[in-house]
Design an enzyme around this catalytic site. Structure first.
Site, PDB file in Angstrom:
ATOM      1  N   ASP A  67       2.127 -69.356   9.755  1.00 46.04           N
ATOM      2  CA  ASP A  67       3.094 -68.568   8.996  1.00 46.04           C
ATOM      3  C   ASP A  67       3.407 -67.235   9.664  1.00 46.04           C
ATOM      4  OD1 ASP A  67       1.030 -66.818   8.364  1.00 46.04           O
ATOM      5  OD2 ASP A  67       1.087 -67.192   6.204  1.00 46.04           O
ATOM      6  N   ARG A  70       1.147 -64.580  11.705  1.00 44.99           N
ATOM      7  CA  ARG A  70       0.610 -64.874  13.034  1.00 44.99           C
ATOM      8  C   ARG A  70       1.702 -64.703  14.097  1.00 44.99           C
ATOM      9  NH1 ARG A  70      -2.854 -64.779   9.662  1.00 44.99           N
ATOM     10  NH2 ARG A  70      -4.581 -66.236   9.399  1.00 44.99           N
ATOM     11  N   HIS A 102      -1.131 -67.936   1.415  1.00 44.60           N
ATOM     12  CA  HIS A 102      -0.164 -66.844   1.562  1.00 44.60           C
ATOM     13  C   HIS A 102       1.154 -67.199   0.879  1.00 44.60           C
ATOM     14  CE1 HIS A 102      -2.416 -65.875   5.583  1.00 44.60           C
ATOM     15  NE2 HIS A 102      -3.175 -65.697   4.521  1.00 44.60           N
ATOM     16  N   HIS A 168     -11.665 -65.292  15.961  1.00 42.39           N
ATOM     17  CA  HIS A 168     -11.520 -65.266  14.499  1.00 42.39           C
ATOM     18  C   HIS A 168     -12.816 -64.803  13.863  1.00 42.39           C
ATOM     19  CE1 HIS A 168     -10.973 -66.657  10.331  1.00 42.39           C
ATOM     20  NE2 HIS A 168      -9.686 -66.490  10.582  1.00 42.39           N
ATOM     21  N   LYS A 178      -7.606 -75.256  12.628  1.00 42.48           N
ATOM     22  CA  LYS A 178      -7.328 -74.313  11.536  1.00 42.48           C
ATOM     23  C   LYS A 178      -5.865 -74.349  11.106  1.00 42.48           C
ATOM     24  CE  LYS A 178      -9.220 -70.337  10.396  1.00 42.48           C
ATOM     25  NZ  LYS A 178      -7.956 -69.696  10.146  1.00 42.48           N
ATOM     26  N   HIS A 194     -13.705 -71.151   1.998  1.00 43.47           N
ATOM     27  CA  HIS A 194     -13.870 -69.699   2.049  1.00 43.47           C
ATOM     28  C   HIS A 194     -14.902 -69.190   1.043  1.00 43.47           C
ATOM     29  CE1 HIS A 194      -9.634 -69.811   3.772  1.00 43.47           C
ATOM     30  NE2 HIS A 194     -10.222 -68.976   4.595  1.00 43.47           N
ATOM     31  N   GLN A 290      -4.878 -58.519   5.870  1.00 39.61           N
ATOM     32  CA  GLN A 290      -5.092 -58.949   7.250  1.00 39.61           C
ATOM     33  C   GLN A 290      -5.882 -57.918   8.050  1.00 39.61           C
ATOM     34  OE1 GLN A 290      -4.565 -61.864   8.475  1.00 39.61           O
ATOM     35  NE2 GLN A 290      -3.342 -62.777   6.845  1.00 39.61           N
ATOM     36  N   LYS A 293      -9.602 -58.003   9.410  1.00 43.53           N
ATOM     37  CA  LYS A 293     -10.021 -58.575  10.692  1.00 43.53           C
ATOM     38  C   LYS A 293     -10.328 -57.478  11.705  1.00 43.53           C
ATOM     39  CE  LYS A 293      -7.479 -62.810   9.804  1.00 43.53           C
ATOM     40  NZ  LYS A 293      -6.300 -63.646  10.106  1.00 43.53           N
TER      41      LYS A 293
END
Length: 428
Positions: A67, A70, A102, A168, A178, A194, A290, A293
């Protein structure tokens, strides 16, 4: 010294002390002719016949994409796939946007991601993880849940997954399987993938593909309805393609992960008082969800009791969709959040991101430089900063004149690590 963090679409320049340690890999040059490299990978793939030979003219072909969060160059990958399969009528293709949990993408966003020609000529759907009618149950996972995947993907005659490979923070590396799991899975499957036990497992971490339960689950589920072909790329800081990995899902992905590991892992001799990081710029730094990360990457090399400063533009807010921002209303401290999430009775999608954030915050303080309001940042139990250099100056009072600083300009595109020594295992 001056350095530039990946931030939004323009970058963020910083003036830092000369003693600051810059942690980034040698920047690989983009391929001279990435279109030719992509075509060659489709015609000489890893572990499969050439793509065109695998697909019949009558096949219904599903292409799974990542999506808008990325930076996968879908505008290059997808048109080339369709061009290479020109013996298949356009009406036989469906592009499935792997949104996971998302939000859906709009037409305008699909044009940005894929180009206007693709949007005008090929059917595109968003995965709907909450819509059971659009999912197919494939059976049970050994991890304890039903396995539900997108119906149009499952029923296609030929299945292709695209993506890009980067470190990741709990799957080891992105890309490959993934794209399917969690990209086009149902909510129950995603929640198990998750859950607190999976995310909290010390093997679920950056760059680790050995006995990583998250990676094991995504591969198990892919095996239940495996893509017939994978097309993944690697990217540099300018988001240019540096290598292409195509063919059989696991073999091609493993080669891609080995390539990224070789070029993205950076050893540090010791931990630092302060780590400044980005979230790899647009599109990954669109929201605070996000940005976890980037925080997690910095956690790898910050001292316990240290400070992380993350620069993440957050043009899409916290975001407003999903449960990330809502979960912070249930507790007042990072430790209280961890206690809540580790309670088996608590189940709320997006809890995994809050869990990773809270683990980082229990270890170190986190400041956020962004376009968010101070109220939004503090609502996520984080501290806002509008002046990174000023915050560094203030932190000298806490750490003294010998304060050590590391900088991750590429954010989570880099895997920094500190070697185990003297019987001490660095926190993950």
């Amino acid at each position: 010294m001056e350095t530039t963090l990946l931030y939004g679409k323009e970058g963020l320049k910083l003036r830092l002390p000369e003693s600051a340690f810059i942690v980034e890999p040698n920047n690989l040059a983009g391929l001279e002719d990435d279109e030719q490299a992509l075509l060659e990978s489709l015609r000489k793939p890893i572990g499969t016949p050439p793509l065109k030979e695998m697909v019949k003219p009558t096949d219904r072909v599903a292409i799974v994409i990542s999506d808008i969060t990325r930076p996968t160059p879908n505008d290059k990958l997808v048109p080339l796939l369709i061009k290479e399969l020109d013996h298949v009528p356009l009406r036989n293709f469906v592009i499935i946007n792997g949104t996971g949990t998302h939000r859906d993408q709009t037409r305008e966003e699909f044009v940005q991601m894929l180009g206007e020609w693709v949007v005008d000529n090929v059917r595109i759907i968003n995965n709907q993880c909450h819509d059971n009618e659009s999912l197919v149950n494939l059976g049970r996972s050994r991890f304890g849940c039903d396995v539900c995947l997108n119906k149009e993907y499952v029923e296609a005659d030929f299945r292709i997954v695209t993506g890009f490979i980067e470190p990741h923070f709990f799957a080891g590396f992105s890309g490959g399987p993934k794209g399917i799991m969690p990209g086009i899975a149902g909510i129950e499957t995603i929640m198990t993938f998750h859950n607190a036990r999976m995310i909290g497992d010390p093997r679920s971490t950056w760059g680790n593909m050995v006995d990583n339960p998250v990676q094991e689950m995504t591969r198990e589920i892919n095996q239940m309805c495996k893509p017939h072909f994978m097309l993944n790329v690697t990217l540099n800081r300018e988001k240019e393609i540096t290598n292409v990995f195509a063919g059989e899902l696991y073999e091609a992905h493993d080669k891609g992960c080995a390539f990224v590991k070789e070029h993205a892992m950076i050893q540090c001799e010791e931990r630092f008082d302060v780590v400044i990081t980005s979230n790899s710029g647009y599109p990954l730094d669109q929201n605070l969800y996000q940005a976890v990360k980037g925080m997690s990457a910095a956690h790898k090399i910050v001292k316990e009791g240290g400070t992380i400063i993350i620069a993440s533009e957050c043009s899409d807010g916290l975001p407003d969709h999903g449960n990330y921002s809502k979960i912070f209303q249930f507790a007042q401290t990072p430790q209280a959040l961890l206690d809540l999430i580790n309670d088996p009775e608590f189940k709320m999608f997006d809890q995994w991101q809050v869990q990773k954030q809270a683990v980082t915050q229990v270890w170190a303080d986190v400041y956020v430089y962004s376009t968010l309001t101070d109220e939004q940042v503090r609502g996520a139990i984080l501290e806002p900063t509008h002046d990174i250099e000023g915050t560094l100056e203030a932190l000298k009072e806490k750490y003294g004149p010998g304060m050590t600083i590391a900088v991750l300009p590429l954010g989570p595109l880099t895997i920094p690590y500190v070697e185990e020594r003297r019987g001490h295992i660095a926190a993950r």
